[in-house]
Each structure stands twice: as C-alpha cells, then as structure tokens.
Design an enzyme around this catalytic site. Structure first.
Site, PDB file in Angstrom:
ATOM      1  N   GLY A  14     -12.088  97.599  73.558  1.00 24.90           N
ATOM      2  CA  GLY A  14     -11.109  97.130  72.573  1.00 24.90           C
ATOM      3  C   GLY A  14      -9.654  97.378  72.912  1.00 24.90           C
ATOM      4  O   GLY A  14      -8.807  97.443  72.022  1.00 24.90           O
ATOM      5  N   SER A  15      -9.322  97.469  74.206  1.00 21.73           N
ATOM      6  CA  SER A  15      -7.902  97.696  74.525  1.00 21.73           C
ATOM      7  C   SER A  15      -7.061  96.448  74.251  1.00 21.73           C
ATOM      8  O   SER A  15      -5.902  96.549  73.831  1.00 21.73           O
ATOM      9  CB  SER A  15      -7.724  98.179  75.972  1.00 21.73           C
ATOM     10  OG  SER A  15      -7.974  97.153  76.892  1.00 21.73           O
ATOM     11  N   ASN A  16      -7.625  95.265  74.469  1.00 22.65           N
ATOM     12  CA  ASN A  16      -6.882  94.046  74.106  1.00 22.65           C
ATOM     13  C   ASN A  16      -6.735  93.945  72.585  1.00 22.65           C
ATOM     14  O   ASN A  16      -5.688  93.526  72.087  1.00 22.65           O
ATOM     15  CB  ASN A  16      -7.568  92.808  74.682  1.00 22.65           C
ATOM     16  CG  ASN A  16      -7.189  92.578  76.129  1.00 22.65           C
ATOM     17  OD1 ASN A  16      -6.060  92.196  76.415  1.00 22.65           O
ATOM     18  ND2 ASN A  16      -8.106  92.851  77.051  1.00 22.65           N
ATOM     19  N   LEU A  95     -21.146  81.950  74.023  1.00 25.60           N
ATOM     20  CA  LEU A  95     -21.180  81.174  72.781  1.00 25.60           C
ATOM     21  C   LEU A  95     -21.477  79.718  73.126  1.00 25.60           C
ATOM     22  O   LEU A  95     -20.878  79.155  74.039  1.00 25.60           O
ATOM     23  CB  LEU A  95     -19.837  81.296  72.055  1.00 25.60           C
ATOM     24  CG  LEU A  95     -19.521  82.710  71.545  1.00 25.60           C
ATOM     25  CD1 LEU A  95     -18.052  82.829  71.146  1.00 25.60           C
ATOM     26  CD2 LEU A  95     -20.423  83.080  70.365  1.00 25.60           C
ATOM     27  N   ASN A 109      -9.775  82.963  74.397  1.00 23.83           N
ATOM     28  CA  ASN A 109     -10.409  84.002  75.202  1.00 23.83           C
ATOM     29  C   ASN A 109      -9.382  84.540  76.189  1.00 23.83           C
ATOM     30  O   ASN A 109      -8.444  83.827  76.577  1.00 23.83           O
ATOM     31  CB  ASN A 109     -11.600  83.420  75.966  1.00 23.83           C
ATOM     32  CG  ASN A 109     -12.346  84.477  76.765  1.00 23.83           C
ATOM     33  OD1 ASN A 109     -12.576  85.595  76.295  1.00 23.83           O
ATOM     34  ND2 ASN A 109     -12.716  84.142  77.995  1.00 23.83           N
ATOM     35  N   HIS A 111      -9.387  86.279  80.035  1.00 26.18           N
ATOM     36  CA  HIS A 111     -10.256  86.503  81.191  1.00 26.18           C
ATOM     37  C   HIS A 111      -9.429  87.133  82.304  1.00 26.18           C
ATOM     38  O   HIS A 111      -8.307  86.676  82.572  1.00 26.18           O
ATOM     39  CB  HIS A 111     -10.866  85.173  81.648  1.00 26.18           C
ATOM     40  CG  HIS A 111     -11.801  85.354  82.797  1.00 26.18           C
ATOM     41  ND1 HIS A 111     -13.061  85.880  82.636  1.00 26.18           N
ATOM     42  CD2 HIS A 111     -11.652  85.125  84.128  1.00 26.18           C
ATOM     43  CE1 HIS A 111     -13.646  85.955  83.823  1.00 26.18           C
ATOM     44  NE2 HIS A 111     -12.821  85.503  84.749  1.00 26.18           N
ATOM     45  N   ASP A 145     -18.256  75.550  78.270  1.00 25.05           N
ATOM     46  CA  ASP A 145     -18.516  76.059  79.621  1.00 25.05           C
ATOM     47  C   ASP A 145     -17.899  77.450  79.764  1.00 25.05           C
ATOM     48  O   ASP A 145     -16.818  77.720  79.226  1.00 25.05           O
ATOM     49  CB  ASP A 145     -17.912  75.129  80.682  1.00 25.05           C
ATOM     50  CG  ASP A 145     -18.622  73.792  80.704  1.00 25.05           C
ATOM     51  OD1 ASP A 145     -19.819  73.757  80.358  1.00 25.05           O
ATOM     52  OD2 ASP A 145     -17.968  72.788  81.046  1.00 25.05           O
ATOM     53  N   ASP A 147     -15.818  80.525  80.557  1.00 28.37           N
ATOM     54  CA  ASP A 147     -14.453  80.797  81.021  1.00 28.37           C
ATOM     55  C   ASP A 147     -13.710  79.509  81.399  1.00 28.37           C
ATOM     56  O   ASP A 147     -12.931  79.480  82.359  1.00 28.37           O
ATOM     57  CB  ASP A 147     -14.466  81.792  82.196  1.00 28.37           C
ATOM     58  CG  ASP A 147     -14.996  83.153  81.764  1.00 28.37           C
ATOM     59  OD1 ASP A 147     -14.722  83.554  80.621  1.00 28.37           O
ATOM     60  OD2 ASP A 147     -15.687  83.799  82.561  1.00 28.37           O
ATOM     61  N   GLU A 176      -2.761  91.859  80.713  1.00 29.03           N
ATOM     62  CA  GLU A 176      -3.566  91.293  79.623  1.00 29.03           C
ATOM     63  C   GLU A 176      -2.967  91.676  78.274  1.00 29.03           C
ATOM     64  O   GLU A 176      -2.910  90.862  77.343  1.00 29.03           O
ATOM     65  CB  GLU A 176      -5.013  91.810  79.694  1.00 29.03           C
ATOM     66  CG  GLU A 176      -5.785  91.320  80.911  1.00 29.03           C
ATOM     67  CD  GLU A 176      -7.248  91.738  80.867  1.00 29.03           C
ATOM     68  OE1 GLU A 176      -7.857  91.679  79.784  1.00 29.03           O
ATOM     69  OE2 GLU A 176      -7.783  92.119  81.927  1.00 29.03           O
TER      70      GLU A 176
HETATM   71  C1  GRF Z   1     -10.821  92.598  79.585  1.00 26.45           C
HETATM   72  O1  GRF Z   1     -10.597  92.787  80.955  1.00 26.45           O
HETATM   73  C2  GRF Z   1     -10.907  91.135  79.256  1.00 26.45           C
HETATM   74  O2  GRF Z   1     -10.090  90.333  80.046  1.00 26.45           O
HETATM   75  C3  GRF Z   1     -12.360  90.825  79.544  1.00 26.45           C
HETATM   76  O3  GRF Z   1     -13.057  91.960  79.103  1.00 26.45           O
HETATM   77  C4  GRF Z   1     -12.204  93.100  79.155  1.00 26.45           C
HETATM   78  C5  GRF Z   1     -12.186  93.688  77.784  1.00 26.45           C
HETATM   79  O4  GRF Z   1     -11.457  94.887  77.731  1.00 26.45           O
HETATM   80  N1  GRF Z   1     -12.747  89.592  78.907  1.00 26.45           N
HETATM   81  P1  GRF Z   1     -11.065  95.495  76.323  1.00 26.45           P
HETATM   82  O5  GRF Z   1     -12.356  95.657  75.525  1.00 26.45           O
HETATM   83  O6  GRF Z   1     -10.109  94.578  75.657  1.00 26.45           O
HETATM   84  O7  GRF Z   1     -10.453  96.827  76.634  1.00 26.45           O
END
Ligand code: GRF
Length: 216
Positions: A14-16, A95, A109, A111, A145, A147, A176
């Site tokens: 969950g860092s994003n 999904l 999303n 990636h 499809d 990503d 990110e």
């Molecule tokens: C991130 O690198 C994101 O790009 C990928 O999964 C990872 C999730 O990291 N889809 P976090 O859970 O947000 O820390």
C-alpha cells in the site's frame, strides 16, 4: 467544487495508496478517497487507510467461486460507496472485461515499467536482463488485456550498471509515488481525454531536455 470520489483497490503493502492518501489530505486536491478495498485479509495498506480515517473493506477472492461473482462483489461495493473513479494500486488479481468495461476510462492502474514494455510480473528483472538504459513506471487507463490501455503519465529513471531488481524497483517506486497522484489530479481537474486510445491532457507541458544513459 466537489472533489472527485476515488476508491483504491490493493492487495498488499500500500505505498502507492499512502502517496494517494497524502495527496488527498490537502483540501485543495481535487479528489478524495472514499473507500479502500483489499482482496487479501490483513493487507498492510488497510491499516494505512484506517489510520487516515478512510473506510475499508476486505473482499477476499477465495470466498467466491470464480472471477465473475468476486468482480460483481467488488463492483457492488464500489457503486454503493459512490465511487466515480477506481485506482488499482498493487492489486494482484486479473480483472476481466465484465468488470473493466463498465468502468471504461474511470479505472486506473500503475505499473512499474515503461509500458508497453515489460507488462506482467518481474518487470525489473526482465528490464535488467534486456539491458535497457531507462526503466520507469506508467499510470494508464485499464483495458481487459493485462497492463494495457491508454497511457496517462510516465516517469523514466536511468538504469545503473550495478542495479539489482531491488535497487531498480526502489528507484522506480519513488517516481510511482509522484505520478499516481499527478494522474489523479489531472483527471479530477477534467483535463484528461481519451481519443482513439491515446490520452490528451489539456495544458500539459513536456520536459525540455532529453536524458542520455550512460552520460556522454
Ligand atoms: C507497485 O510497484 C505497483 O506499480 C505495482 O505493484 C506495486 C505495489 O506497491 N502494480 P504498493 O502496494 O503500492 O506499495
């Protein structure tokens, strides 16, 4: 003006999500997070959301027979919460079109590669094996499809000769956390349009300089 109501789907760390929560704490940010859903009980990101006072739900895919009923439970929770846009942030379930299509251009999303290069898992190891000089990350609208979908924002980072997948992943993750809130802001400001599967952003300026790696 009303803020765009976002929901975030996670599976793990969950860092994003945390970066998005931090952006939304600013009352001037044009979006807010109304719900966080995890498909894995105890996902670390749930505690981050709860700490910020955001409602959370766990919808465990293992409790459903197949993808369709799981996706229908997700969809129901998102609609009940009044979500206007859904952000996948380390959400580790594929999904299908049944879920993705009704959220067309309202499902994002992130990636950790410069798509369309290196979709799927183990992106950093594959980027290093391919010897690319730049890696990066992409926020895109989701299509059925894996990503794939119109690209909204990308960040490029140089690859170093001594990089491991872990050091590269850490350098990309910093970016990110910048580009996901940026993409959400641009959308919430109404500046993002999808035309023939490419994104146009009103008033967006590209950086002036190119990067060369290794340094000339
Ligand atoms: C991130 O690198 C994101 O790009 C990928 O999964 C990872 C999730 O990291 N889809 P976090 O859970 O947000 O820390």
């Amino acid at each position: 003006m009303a803020r765009l109501k976002a929901a975030v789907l996670i599976s793990g760390r969950g860092s994003n999500l945390e970066a998005l929560i931090t952006a939304c704490i600013d009352p001037a940010f044009p979006a807010e997070i109304g719900l966080v859903i995890a498909n894995r009980p105890g996902a670390a990101g749930l505690a981050r959301a709860e700490g910020a006072g955001i409602p959370t739900q766990t919808i465990d895919h293992r409790a459903y027979e197949g993808r369709a009923p799981f996706e229908s439970a997700l969809d129901g929770a998102l609609r009940a919460a009044g979500a206007e846009i859904v952000l996948l942030a380390g959400f580790m379930r594929i999904l299908t079109a049944g879920f993705v299509d009704p959220w067309r251009d309202r499902l994002l999303n992130i990636h950790p590669s410069l798509l369309p290069s290196f979709p799927g898992l183990d992106t950093h190891a594959r980027a290093l094996a391919a010897g690319v000089r730049f890696a990066g990350c992409t926020v895109h609208f989701v299509r059925a499809d894996l990503d794939a979908g119109p690209i909204i924002v990308q960040a490029a980072v140089p690859v170093r000769a001594d990089d491991t997948p872990e050091t590269l992943a850490a350098r990309v993750l910093i970016e990110e956390h910048i580009i996901y809130p940026l993409a959400l802001r641009l959308i919430a400001e109404g500046r993002v349009q999808v035309r023939e599967e490419a994104v146009e952003i009103d008033g967006a300026a590209a950086p002036a300089e190119a990067m060369v790696n290794p340094k000339p």
